[in-house]
Design a protein around this motif. Structure first.
Motif, PDB file in Angstrom:
ATOM      1  N   THR A 373       0.838  -1.211   0.000  1.00  0.00           N
ATOM      2  CA  THR A 373       0.000   0.000   0.000  1.00  0.00           C
ATOM      3  C   THR A 373       0.867   1.253   0.000  1.00  0.00           C
ATOM      4  N   ILE A 374       1.914   1.254   0.794  1.00  0.00           N
ATOM      5  CA  ILE A 374       2.826   2.404   0.840  1.00  0.00           C
ATOM      6  C   ILE A 374       3.511   2.571  -0.512  1.00  0.00           C
ATOM      7  N   ARG A 375       3.953   1.475  -1.083  1.00  0.00           N
ATOM      8  CA  ARG A 375       4.611   1.531  -2.403  1.00  0.00           C
ATOM      9  C   ARG A 375       3.676   2.130  -3.451  1.00  0.00           C
ATOM     10  N   ASP A 376       2.415   1.713  -3.451  1.00  0.00           N
ATOM     11  CA  ASP A 376       1.488   2.130  -4.499  1.00  0.00           C
ATOM     12  C   ASP A 376       0.943   3.534  -4.282  1.00  0.00           C
ATOM     13  N   GLU A 377       0.648   3.892  -3.031  1.00  0.00           N
ATOM     14  CA  GLU A 377       0.027   5.191  -2.751  1.00  0.00           C
ATOM     15  C   GLU A 377       1.043   6.302  -2.494  1.00  0.00           C
ATOM     16  N   PHE A 378       2.217   5.940  -1.985  1.00  0.00           N
ATOM     17  CA  PHE A 378       3.207   6.957  -1.605  1.00  0.00           C
ATOM     18  C   PHE A 378       4.582   6.587  -2.166  1.00  0.00           C
ATOM     19  N   PRO A 379       4.703   6.506  -3.480  1.00  0.00           N
ATOM     20  CA  PRO A 379       5.960   6.021  -4.079  1.00  0.00           C
ATOM     21  C   PRO A 379       7.174   6.869  -3.722  1.00  0.00           C
ATOM     22  N   ASP A 380       6.990   8.166  -3.507  1.00  0.00           N
ATOM     23  CA  ASP A 380       8.127   9.025  -3.174  1.00  0.00           C
ATOM     24  C   ASP A 380       8.660   8.747  -1.773  1.00  0.00           C
ATOM     25  N   HIS A 381       7.839   8.102  -0.941  1.00  0.00           N
ATOM     26  CA  HIS A 381       8.250   7.820   0.434  1.00  0.00           C
ATOM     27  C   HIS A 381       8.496   6.334   0.662  1.00  0.00           C
ATOM     28  N   PHE A 382       8.489   5.575  -0.415  1.00  0.00           N
ATOM     29  CA  PHE A 382       8.795   4.150  -0.344  1.00  0.00           C
ATOM     30  C   PHE A 382      10.224   3.956  -0.848  1.00  0.00           C
ATOM     31  N   VAL A 383      11.075   3.383  -0.008  1.00  0.00           N
ATOM     32  CA  VAL A 383      12.499   3.261  -0.306  1.00  0.00           C
ATOM     33  C   VAL A 383      12.833   1.785  -0.483  1.00  0.00           C
ATOM     34  N   GLU A 384      13.061   1.382  -1.722  1.00  0.00           N
ATOM     35  CA  GLU A 384      13.385  -0.012  -2.020  1.00  0.00           C
ATOM     36  C   GLU A 384      14.901  -0.173  -2.107  1.00  0.00           C
ATOM     37  N   CYS A 385      15.450  -0.939  -1.179  1.00  0.00           N
ATOM     38  CA  CYS A 385      16.896  -1.131  -1.117  1.00  0.00           C
ATOM     39  C   CYS A 385      17.358  -2.398  -1.809  1.00  0.00           C
ATOM     40  N   GLY A 386      16.417  -3.254  -2.220  1.00  0.00           N
ATOM     41  CA  GLY A 386      16.828  -4.540  -2.753  1.00  0.00           C
ATOM     42  C   GLY A 386      17.359  -5.433  -1.645  1.00  0.00           C
ATOM     43  N   ILE A 387      17.960  -6.533  -2.031  1.00  0.00           N
ATOM     44  CA  ILE A 387      18.456  -7.488  -1.032  1.00  0.00           C
ATOM     45  C   ILE A 387      19.796  -6.978  -0.516  1.00  0.00           C
ATOM     46  N   ALA A 388      19.731  -5.938   0.275  1.00  0.00           N
ATOM     47  CA  ALA A 388      20.925  -5.244   0.775  1.00  0.00           C
ATOM     48  C   ALA A 388      20.608  -4.707   2.167  1.00  0.00           C
ATOM     49  N   GLU A 389      20.446  -5.627   3.102  1.00  0.00           N
ATOM     50  CA  GLU A 389      19.956  -5.259   4.435  1.00  0.00           C
ATOM     51  C   GLU A 389      20.927  -4.374   5.214  1.00  0.00           C
ATOM     52  N   HIS A 390      22.225  -4.575   5.025  1.00  0.00           N
ATOM     53  CA  HIS A 390      23.188  -3.774   5.784  1.00  0.00           C
ATOM     54  C   HIS A 390      23.062  -2.301   5.416  1.00  0.00           C
ATOM     55  N   ASN A 391      22.996  -2.027   4.130  1.00  0.00           N
ATOM     56  CA  ASN A 391      22.803  -0.656   3.678  1.00  0.00           C
ATOM     57  C   ASN A 391      21.449  -0.128   4.140  1.00  0.00           C
ATOM     58  N   ALA A 392      20.413  -0.942   4.045  1.00  0.00           N
ATOM     59  CA  ALA A 392      19.062  -0.500   4.408  1.00  0.00           C
ATOM     60  C   ALA A 392      18.990  -0.079   5.869  1.00  0.00           C
ATOM     61  N   ALA A 393      19.596  -0.856   6.760  1.00  0.00           N
ATOM     62  CA  ALA A 393      19.557  -0.522   8.179  1.00  0.00           C
ATOM     63  C   ALA A 393      20.219   0.824   8.439  1.00  0.00           C
ATOM     64  N   THR A 394      21.394   1.043   7.846  1.00  0.00           N
ATOM     65  CA  THR A 394      22.124   2.286   8.089  1.00  0.00           C
ATOM     66  C   THR A 394      21.443   3.471   7.413  1.00  0.00           C
ATOM     67  N   VAL A 395      20.921   3.281   6.209  1.00  0.00           N
ATOM     68  CA  VAL A 395      20.173   4.351   5.537  1.00  0.00           C
ATOM     69  C   VAL A 395      18.980   4.772   6.385  1.00  0.00           C
ATOM     70  N   THR A 396      18.253   3.801   6.924  1.00  0.00           N
ATOM     71  CA  THR A 396      17.093   4.125   7.759  1.00  0.00           C
ATOM     72  C   THR A 396      17.510   4.929   8.975  1.00  0.00           C
ATOM     73  N   ALA A 397      18.577   4.511   9.622  1.00  0.00           N
ATOM     74  CA  ALA A 397      19.049   5.232  10.798  1.00  0.00           C
ATOM     75  C   ALA A 397      19.422   6.670  10.462  1.00  0.00           C
ATOM     76  N   ALA A 398      20.118   6.860   9.336  1.00  0.00           N
ATOM     77  CA  ALA A 398      20.510   8.218   8.929  1.00  0.00           C
ATOM     78  C   ALA A 398      19.288   9.066   8.610  1.00  0.00           C
ATOM     79  N   LEU A 399      18.277   8.464   7.978  1.00  0.00           N
ATOM     80  CA  LEU A 399      17.022   9.185   7.741  1.00  0.00           C
ATOM     81  C   LEU A 399      16.441   9.684   9.058  1.00  0.00           C
ATOM     82  N   SER A 400      16.484   8.839  10.074  1.00  0.00           N
ATOM     83  CA  SER A 400      15.879   9.208  11.359  1.00  0.00           C
ATOM     84  C   SER A 400      16.666  10.286  12.079  1.00  0.00           C
ATOM     85  N   ARG A 401      17.969  10.373  11.806  1.00  0.00           N
ATOM     86  CA  ARG A 401      18.792  11.386  12.460  1.00  0.00           C
ATOM     87  C   ARG A 401      18.596  12.766  11.849  1.00  0.00           C
ATOM     88  N   ASP A 402      17.929  12.820  10.718  1.00  0.00           N
ATOM     89  CA  ASP A 402      17.889  14.079   9.981  1.00  0.00           C
ATOM     90  C   ASP A 402      16.466  14.562   9.724  1.00  0.00           C
TER      91      ASP A 402
END
Length: 608
Positions: A373-402
């Protein structure tokens, strides 16, 4: 600061003049003397990389749109230092430019009780991110750059890295991510001195760094990393052209400025021998200050900045929306309850007046984690990292810091077990990410033991700033998701995979968590009370505990049921109340060695 150097701020000069170069050369000499003295005083540290990165650090902090007065301004440029072992150079530059007291730096460097630790500490003004585990800085930069885009800000993000850490897999994940999202206000800078801790890069693990970035979609600029004019021109070019992310490959010399150790990898992680230090001082015509040259083991300096635990979570500007109520008798997949609540939040907090940027971060599991639902209704706020969990975790944390409120949603074995090293660094940086872990416990048995996350309690107990919530049914899940979105701090919500019954009161018609229920972190809920014992249960085991309690009641044995939804923070009062029944049974689907039973047993012992 020299007025000539002040002209470089925000790249105001078209190019460097002889006066600029002379002032920069003098500043570098002062910094070199200080770095060498700092390490001698501390008796340990990393000298080689500090000196190869020094010119890059000077130009970054001189030219970027950040000052000692603007280190907390939303509009400032961000500078992330990924190879944290160059902290002596970083602290020296911050001291020379007025961010910190340089005397305090020299007194406290690498000493207990001081914020000037051997790797950058976030409590030091001017340090954007505490680093130490190599390979994570570019993911931080990606998250900060994406946050700027989501919040319509125009500042630039610079990430300084070493060449050896380019061997890390997370770097490759971040490069692909930055190129995919076209993060044109992101500039990666690689200090390419060709050496790492154990020898030449070409021997340890050869790779073509420039080609790696270029093929992914970065613009690549190669410069002499000790030519101030070349560095200035490259940084200025990145600032002007934001059509794609850029990587500056800066060719440098390990130990630059100290001929006896130049290009000697053995000085990656140590200071000068005493005789070489004395010769250096004599040759430099400089006498070490009493602080810089203080012998190792002297009394530690007092910290100039607090390094304590994070402040109590505060409310955010997210609107929680209207809670939903699921009826008794229905069975609801916990992922569905989460997905519905998250979609409510996104719809409630859209538009220019919302004042907040929500984001959902996925790792190719959008259907399984109910983010479609988030992907379809809010594509600009849906962040697809692919099968790359290490990057995804750190990207999410940096988003939250800013300024963003990001949800990282993943299977527990990937989002926590596989990325524990990332979460450890996220904890040090006191972020505010929302980590939603699905497929916890034994109920994913069909997938085999590799997918049974029965260690999440023990892992999260090691992370001081992480708050864990294990909701027991759809109604509690709904309130929990709205709660974590509206409160600062890193929250982990652990969910199962299979449908679970809506919890019921003793009348068997009204829900245990009805319309008037409000979730409060740390609270435990007595769903049944009884003098003959207590079942302390979490998550998917709570409805089973209710069934057991009712079965025993039919036999004349009245056992209470306590829903422990926040197992990391059970109050002593709750433990005492459970113990007062005379018997406690813990009910969980976790590793028996490190789960709720162990935690409750320890609390009982601590309370006598």
């Amino acid at each position: 600061m020299n007025r000539c150097l002040e002209e470089l701020k925000n790249f105001a000069a078209a190019e460097l003049t002889p006066a600029h170069r002379e002032a920069l050369s003098d500043l570098r000499h002062t910094a070199l003397l200080n770095i060498v003295g700092m390490l001698q005083g501390a008796g340990s540290g990393h000298l080689g990389g500090a000196l190869s990165s020094l010119d890059l650090l000077l130009m970054l902090y001189l030219c970027a749109n950040v000052t000692p007065a603007s280190v907390s301004s939303p509009g400032r440029d961000r500078i992330v230092v990924s190879h944290g072992h160059i902290s002596s150079a970083l602290y020296t530059v911050l001291g020379l430019l007025g961010y910190v007291d340089l005397d305090k730096v020299n007194e406290g460097f690498r000493r207990g009780g001081s914020p000037f630790e051997g790797h950058p500490n976030k409590d030091v003004p001017g340090v954007e991110w505490a680093s130490g585990s190599l390979g994570q800085g570019l993911s931080v930069g990606c998250g900060l750059a994406l946050s700027a885009r989501l919040q319509r800000r125009s500042h630039h993000v610079f990430v300084l890295m070493g060449d050896g850490e380019q061997q890390k897999g997370q770097i490759k994940e971040a490069i692909t991510f930055g190129a995919k999202y076209g993060l044109g206000r992101l500039t990666a800078i690689v200090d390419f001195n060709g050496l790492q801790s154990s020898g030449p890069v070409t021997v340890i693990m050869p790779q073509d760094i420039a080609d790696l970035y270029r093929r992914a979609g970065f613009g690549v600029i190669e410069v002499d990393g000790h030519d101030f004019g070349a560095i200035y021109g490259a940084l200025r070019s990145c600032r002007r052209d934001t059509s794609q992310p850029t990587m500056i490959l800066a060719r440098t010399v390990m130990g630059k400025g100290l001929p006896p150790i130049e290009n000697d990898y053995r000085f990656h992680g140590k200071q000068l021998p005493a005789e070489d230090y004395a010769a250096f001082l004599k040759d430099a015509g400089w006498r070490a200050s009493s602080t810089s040259d203080r012998p190792a083991g002297a009394a530690p300096a007092r910290a100039v900045v607090s390094c304590g635990q994070p402040a109590a979570p505060a409310e955010t500007c997210v609107h929680p929306g209207t809670p939903r109520v699921y009826d008794v008798g229905s069975s609801v997949d916990p992922r569905e309850a989460f997905g519905v609540a998250l979609a409510d939040l996104f719809r409630q907090n859209q538009g220019p007046k919302s004042g907040v940027a929500l984001a959902a971060v996925d790792c190719d599991l959008v259907e399984s984690t109910r983010l479609s639902t988030i992907r379809d209704e809010f594509p600009d706020h849906f962040v697809e990292c692919g099968i790359a969990e290490h990057n995804a975790a750190t990207v999410t944390a940096a988003l939250s810091r800013d300024g963003c409120v990001p949800f990282f949603v993943d299977f527990a074995v990937f989002g926590l077990d596989e990325t524990y090293g990332q979460h450890r660094m996220i904890d040090f940086n006191r972020c505010s990410m929302k980590l939603i872990l699905t497929h916890t416990g034994l109920e994913v048995g069909q997938d085999g033991k590799t997918h049974q996350c029965i260690d999440y309690l023990s892992l999260l107990n090691n992370l001081y700033g992480y708050k864990l919530i294990v909701p027991a049914d759809a109604n509690q899940i709904d309130r929990v998701i709205r709660y974590v979105a509206t409160h600062e701090g890193t929250f982990v919500v652990a969910l199962g995979r299979s449908p679970k019954p809506v919890l019921w009161n003793a009348d068997r018609t009204t829900p245990s968590y009805g319309r008037k229920y409000e979730f409060a972190y740390g609270a435990c809920d007595w769903l049944r009370e009884g003098p003959d014992g207590c079942i302390m249960a979490i998550g998917s085991m709570v409805p089973r505990a209710l069934e057991v309690s009712e079965s025993l009641a039919a036999r004349g044995l009245h056992v209470g049921v306590l829903n422990v939804s926040c197992p990391k923070d059970i109050s002593d009062e709750v433990v005492r109340a459970a113990a007062a029944t005379g018997a406690i049974l813990t009910y969980e689907d976790h590793n028996v060695l490190t789960g709720l039973g162990s935690m409750v047993g320890a609390r009982l012992a601590e309370n006598g």
